[in-house]
Design a protein around this motif. Structure first.
Motif, short mmCIF file in Angstrom:
data_model
loop_
_atom_site.label_atom_id
_atom_site.label_comp_id
_atom_site.label_asym_id
_atom_site.label_seq_id
_atom_site.Cartn_x
_atom_site.Cartn_y
_atom_site.Cartn_z
N HIS A 1 0.79 -1.20 -0.03
CA HIS A 1 0.17 0.10 0.04
C HIS A 1 0.81 1.21 0.08
O HIS A 1 0.52 2.21 -0.72
CB HIS A 1 -0.83 0.11 1.40
CG HIS A 1 -1.94 -1.03 1.21
ND1 HIS A 1 -2.85 -1.49 0.06
CD2 HIS A 1 -2.74 -2.03 2.25
CE1 HIS A 1 -3.69 -2.13 0.34
NE2 HIS A 1 -3.56 -2.49 1.40
N PHE B 1 -3.76 4.06 0.20
CA PHE B 1 -4.67 3.07 1.09
C PHE B 1 -3.83 2.69 2.27
O PHE B 1 -2.61 2.43 2.41
CB PHE B 1 -4.87 1.82 0.29
CG PHE B 1 -5.66 1.66 -0.68
CD1 PHE B 1 -6.39 2.91 -1.21
CD2 PHE B 1 -5.84 0.88 -1.76
CE1 PHE B 1 -6.97 3.00 -2.67
CE2 PHE B 1 -6.29 0.74 -2.77
CZ PHE B 1 -7.10 1.92 -3.37
N THR B 2 -4.58 3.08 3.50
CA THR B 2 -3.88 2.96 4.91
C THR B 2 -4.80 1.74 5.47
O THR B 2 -6.09 2.10 5.79
CB THR B 2 -3.87 4.12 5.58
OG1 THR B 2 -3.24 4.91 4.84
CG2 THR B 2 -3.14 3.85 6.93
N SER B 3 -4.38 0.42 5.94
CA SER B 3 -5.33 -0.32 6.49
C SER B 3 -5.60 0.18 8.03
O SER B 3 -4.28 0.52 8.84
CB SER B 3 -4.35 -1.64 6.79
OG SER B 3 -5.17 -2.60 7.32
N ARG C 1 -7.21 -5.34 10.14
CA ARG C 1 -6.95 -6.53 9.27
C ARG C 1 -6.93 -7.81 10.08
O ARG C 1 -6.53 -7.97 11.18
CB ARG C 1 -5.51 -6.08 8.80
CG ARG C 1 -5.14 -7.29 7.64
CD ARG C 1 -3.32 -6.89 7.24
NE ARG C 1 -3.48 -5.84 6.41
CZ ARG C 1 -2.57 -4.79 6.43
NH1 ARG C 1 -1.58 -5.00 7.26
NH2 ARG C 1 -2.58 -3.75 5.54
N GLU D 1 -9.46 -6.63 5.14
CA GLU D 1 -9.04 -5.42 5.85
C GLU D 1 -9.92 -4.34 5.60
O GLU D 1 -10.69 -4.14 4.39
CB GLU D 1 -7.30 -5.10 5.53
CG GLU D 1 -7.43 -4.66 3.93
CD GLU D 1 -5.88 -4.27 3.44
OE1 GLU D 1 -4.95 -4.08 4.49
OE2 GLU D 1 -5.61 -4.15 2.33
N LEU E 1 -9.92 -0.11 4.94
CA LEU E 1 -8.92 0.61 4.44
C LEU E 1 -9.67 2.15 4.33
O LEU E 1 -10.60 2.24 4.23
CB LEU E 1 -8.50 0.52 3.08
CG LEU E 1 -8.20 -0.88 2.79
CD1 LEU E 1 -7.93 -1.05 1.36
CD2 LEU E 1 -6.47 -1.16 3.20
N THR F 1 -9.16 5.52 2.55
CA THR F 1 -8.80 5.70 1.10
C THR F 1 -9.27 7.02 0.64
O THR F 1 -10.17 7.71 1.37
CB THR F 1 -9.06 4.61 -0.05
OG1 THR F 1 -10.53 4.82 0.00
CG2 THR F 1 -9.00 3.20 0.83
#
Length: 168
Positions: A38, A89-91, A94, A109, A111, A113
Motif C-alpha cells: 500500500h 490506502f492505509t489499513s 486487518r 482489511e 482501508l 482511502t
C-alpha cells in the motif's frame, strides 16, 4: 505423573508454543508486506509495488469490469505511477489467516482511502521465501441504509452491463 510423562507433556507444550510463535511472526511479516505494498502505491513507487505481487497476480477493482491480470494491471497503473500519484490506502483493521504449511495466506482489511472506507481482501503466496500478493479485491464499503439509494444510482449502467454480459 512420572518423569517420562512430564517430559512428553513438556515437549508437547514446547512444540505448540513454537508453532504459535511461528504463526504470529508470519502474520507480522505478511502484514508488513501488505503495508509496504500500500505504501508503495502511495509513494508511486512502481517497482516496489509490482515487485510485491506474484507474476500471475490478479487485482479486482471497484468497477464491475476491473478484473486485471497482472500485466493488464501494469498497463492500467503505469501512467498513474508515472505522474507521481497512484492511490493511497492505509489499513485500519486487518485479519490474516495462514495455512498450516505457511505457504498461502489470506486476509481481509478495512482501508482509509480517497474513497473513504473501503474493504480489501486478498491472497498471498510464499515465493522463494518471500510473501507476495497473488490476488487482491478492493470494494467500496456501503452502509446498509444507503444500499437502496445506491442501487437506484447504478440501475441504468448496471442494467446495460448485465445485458451485455449475458449476451457473451
Amino acid at each position: 505423573m512420572n518423569y517420562v510423562q512430564m517430559k512428553k507433556i513438556s515437549l508437547l507444550l514446547f512444540l505448540v508454543g513454537s508453532v504459535l510463535f511461528a504463526q504470529k511472526e508470519e502474520k507480522r511479516v505478511i502484514s508488513k508486506t501488505i503495508d509496504d505494498w500500500h505504501a508503495a502505491a502511495g509513494a508511486a513507487n512502481f517497482d516496489a509495488y509490482f515487485g510485491l505481487m506474484t507474476d500471475d497476480a490478479v487485482f479486482i477493482g471497484t468497477d464491475a469490469m476491473e478484473n486485471w491480470q497482472r500485466d493488464e494491471f501494469i498497463d492500467y497503473a503505469k501512467p498513474h505511477f508515472d505522474k507521481g500519484k497512484a492511490w493511497n490506502f492505509t489499513s485500519i483493521y486487518r485479519n490474516i489467516y495462514i495455512t498450516p504449511e505457511s505457504e498461502i495466506a489470506w486476509f481481509d482489511e478495512l482501508l482509509d482511502t480517497q474513497m473513504k472506507i473501503c474493504r480489501g481482501s486478498g491472497v498471498l503466496k510464499k515465493v522463494d521465501g518471500e510473501w507476495k500478493i497473488a490476488h487482491y479485491v478492493l470494494s467500496i464499503a456501503v452502509p446498509n441504509e444507503y444500499v437502496d439509494e445506491l442501487v437506484k444510482m447504478k440501475n441504468e449502467k448496471d442494467s446495460a452491463l448485465l445485458t451485455e454480459l449475458k449476451m457473451r
